[in-house]
Scaffold this active site. Structure first.
Site, short mmCIF file in Angstrom:
data_model
loop_
_atom_site.label_atom_id
_atom_site.label_comp_id
_atom_site.label_asym_id
_atom_site.label_seq_id
_atom_site.Cartn_x
_atom_site.Cartn_y
_atom_site.Cartn_z
N TYR A 72 -20.30 -37.87 -23.95
CA TYR A 72 -19.34 -37.69 -25.23
C TYR A 72 -19.30 -38.05 -26.01
CZ TYR A 72 -14.38 -37.10 -26.44
OH TYR A 72 -13.55 -36.58 -27.17
N PHE A 124 -16.57 -15.42 -48.42
CA PHE A 124 -16.43 -14.31 -46.95
C PHE A 124 -14.93 -15.15 -46.25
CE2 PHE A 124 -16.43 -14.35 -42.19
CZ PHE A 124 -17.41 -13.47 -42.73
N ASP A 125 -14.41 -13.92 -45.89
CA ASP A 125 -12.98 -13.38 -45.05
C ASP A 125 -13.13 -14.56 -44.38
OD1 ASP A 125 -14.76 -12.97 -43.08
OD2 ASP A 125 -13.31 -11.72 -42.49
N ASP A 214 -21.31 -22.36 -48.68
CA ASP A 214 -21.41 -21.55 -47.97
C ASP A 214 -22.62 -21.05 -47.78
OD1 ASP A 214 -20.78 -19.99 -45.98
OD2 ASP A 214 -18.88 -19.08 -46.26
N ALA A 216 -24.53 -20.05 -45.08
CA ALA A 216 -24.43 -19.63 -43.65
C ALA A 216 -26.25 -19.00 -43.63
CB ALA A 216 -23.68 -18.95 -43.37
N LYS A 257 -26.11 -18.15 -37.58
CA LYS A 257 -26.77 -17.23 -38.60
C LYS A 257 -27.53 -17.76 -38.66
CE LYS A 257 -22.58 -15.67 -39.83
NZ LYS A 257 -21.06 -16.16 -39.35
N HIS A 449 -8.59 -7.21 -40.39
CA HIS A 449 -9.67 -5.79 -39.26
C HIS A 449 -10.30 -6.16 -38.55
CE1 HIS A 449 -14.03 -8.52 -40.20
NE2 HIS A 449 -12.86 -8.81 -40.43
N1 F0G Z 1 -19.37 -17.92 -44.04
C1 F0G Z 1 -20.27 -16.85 -44.35
C2 F0G Z 1 -21.33 -16.37 -44.99
C3 F0G Z 1 -20.28 -16.45 -43.67
O1 F0G Z 1 -20.92 -15.11 -43.15
C4 F0G Z 1 -19.53 -16.10 -42.41
C5 F0G Z 1 -19.42 -15.34 -40.89
C6 F0G Z 1 -18.60 -17.60 -42.03
C7 F0G Z 1 -18.60 -18.07 -43.39
C8 F0G Z 1 -17.88 -17.76 -40.75
O2 F0G Z 1 -18.55 -18.25 -39.68
O3 F0G Z 1 -18.31 -16.62 -38.00
O4 F0G Z 1 -19.51 -19.07 -37.61
O5 F0G Z 1 -16.85 -19.14 -37.99
N2 F0G Z 1 -19.64 -14.25 -41.16
C9 F0G Z 1 -19.53 -13.37 -39.35
C10 F0G Z 1 -20.50 -11.89 -40.35
C11 F0G Z 1 -18.39 -12.85 -38.95
O6 F0G Z 1 -20.31 -11.07 -39.37
O7 F0G Z 1 -20.61 -12.22 -41.21
P1 F0G Z 1 -17.81 -18.51 -38.05
#
Ligand code: F0G
Length: 458
Positions: A72, A124-125, A214, A216, A257, A449
């Site tokens: 833990y 990102f969204d 960010d 990813a 990613k 979406h």
């Molecule tokens: N930032 C970027 C640039 C992303 O592409 C994503 C996720 C996230 C943050 C959020 O990360 O999914 O681990 O919570 N992108 C995916 C996509 C979902 O399909 O582009 P997460």
């Protein structure tokens, strides 16, 4: 004869996939309210919905899972992960989270408040969602060139430094940090140059702001810096990563990613005060500091994944496959965001379905048509994903309207790429028959979406 390019790995385990009939797909689409997120994965032949958590792990990663420490508190796997992250990024403080958006949630709970402004390049969204749900504003400072899909420039993901400086000069007291997304997913998986990252750092220093990456797809970004920015042609990917992160204060990471794992994320920073602040939110939201929503074995696999994916050959194999698919589309004349980015092809739906009005979401219609054609699942990155303006509640039609086809890491072969390309060509050849798009039957207030219910028009 010169030997052709080939993958830097071989396959040890396979998973069957199944084709379907057009009649089946027609029925499944209707049952899913024409939202491909609502399809069952078994109803998909080739899945290009996302490159997030959909890749194949290596034998070394699976081996690491067997030795994961599930304690833990203070698990060895946490320290292995932390040491790897520190080695690659230079950041000393690490907080694991269950995925990228959880890292955003924890960090933004500490840093973002009502009325704040967060400038960046095409947030990102989920990033935008976490800003706007705190009644703050995400201001997009991406270079204008990103909107012109046919323009070939090497770093279309860049921040427009003039736009950024204008925001900083006008609203400095409301800005908690600047966020730079590497690579810029929403603009088409487009990279950000080191020169541009240096420019952002300079402005941040001038106005006393911190910079969040960010991250990813940070490793893919490093690949593009190596192959497109002459200063770095002889540098290793790991050297480039160290240099990139030396220009940031904090990173949020979706490990799904470039971490080469199926689930996971983290926050990392060089600043103790950020760590202390974020710490207050990780425990209630995610879990104790040394696991934050991750299994010990998953942290162990992530440590190996980060190491593997910051090697040139791994990235070259991946990006060359994306380029292979892009070359097929060039052959067929299908327009996409040029030059092709790191993780996906972004088909310019406005240009393909040019008879569908934007109010009827052309990219969503194209997504539906491609699935109908061959069971290939893409994803709309366009007017639906853009959500409504939080103040006016109007749809936002000022960005691009893309059908995104993500390529999973180490998952499909070039033969699958050929199928995707042929399916797209068939849709492209009958594009003039498609004159209507879709109508929204139901939508959520934020991040609509994922769950939107639609009805095709005509
Ligand atoms: N930032 C970027 C640039 C992303 O592409 C994503 C996720 C996230 C943050 C959020 O990360 O999914 O681990 O919570 N992108 C995916 C996509 C979902 O399909 O582009 P997460």
């Amino acid at each position: 004869m010169e030997l052709p390019f080939a993958e830097s790995w071989k396959i040890k385990m396979v998973e069957p996939i199944r084709k379907s009939t057009r009649e089946e797909r027609e029925r499944w689409l209707k049952e899913a309210d024409y939202n491909v997120f609502m399809l069952r994965a078994d109803q998909v032949y080739i899945d290009c919905l996302t490159d997030s958590g959909t890749g194949a792990m290596s034998d070394r990663q699976w081996a690491a899972m067997m030795t994961g420490d599930e304690s833990y508190a203070g698990a060895r796997s946490f320290y292995e992960l932390k040491d790897t992250i520190t080695r690659i990024t230079g950041f000393e403080y690490v907080i694991p989270t269950h995925q990228g958006r959880a890292a955003e949630n924890v960090l933004f709970s500490h840093l973002v408040k009502n009325g704040d402004i967060v400038p960046g390049n095409s947030h990102f969204d989920t990033t935008k969602g976490h800003i706007e749900s705190r009644k703050a504003f995400a201001v997009d400072c991406t270079v204008d060139e990103a909107k012109n899909t046919q323009l070939e420039i090497p770093f279309k993901g860049n921040v427009d430094l003039n736009k950024l400086e204008n925001v900083l000069a006008k609203d400095s007291d409301k800005i908690p940090f600047i966020i730079v997304t590497i690579t810029n997913n929403t603009a088409g998986g487009q990279p950000v140059s080191m020169e541009n990252l240096r420019g952002v750092r300079k402005l941040a220093d001038k106005y006393g702001k911190r910079v969040v990456f960010d991250s990813a797809r940070f490793a893919e970004n490093a690949y593009f810096i190596k192959t497109r920015e002459p200063e770095f042609k002889d540098a290793t990917i790991k050297e480039i990563c160290r240099e990139m992160f030396s220009l940031a204060d904090i990173m949020t990471m979706s490990s799904k990613k470039d971490g080469l794992v199926n689930m996971g994320g983290f926050i990392a920073t060089r600043w103790e005060d950020i760590y202390e602040g974020a710490k207050r939110f990780v425990i209630p939201f995610e879990g104790f500091l040394t696991y934050g929503g991750m299994n010990g074995r998953d942290m162990a696999a992530l440590a190996v994944g980060l190491d593997e994916n910051t090697e040139f050959e791994m990235l070259e194999t991946r990006i060359k496959q994306v380029e292979y698919l892009a070359a097929k589309l060039d052959e067929y004349g299908i327009p996409y965001q040029r030059p092709v980015g790191g993780h996906a092809l972004f088909i310019d739906a406005d240009k393909v379905l040019d008879r569908v009005p934007k109010e009827e979401f052309p990219a969503q219609r194209l997504t539906i048509e491609l699935y109908r054609e061959a069971g290939v699942r893409g994803c709309e990155i366009g007017y639906l994903l853009a959500d409504r303006d939080p103040v006016t509640r109007e749809n936002r039609f000022d960005g691009n309207d893309f059908l995104r086809l993500c390529i999973c890491r180490r998952t499909y072969t070039d033969n699958h790429m050929n199928v995707i390309a042929a399916a797209l060509k068939n849709v492209y050849d009958r594009r003039h028959e498609v004159t209507r798009g879709v109508r929204i039957k139901w939508e959520a207030e934020l991040m609509r979406h994922f769950t939107v219910k639609l009805e095709p028009l005509g």
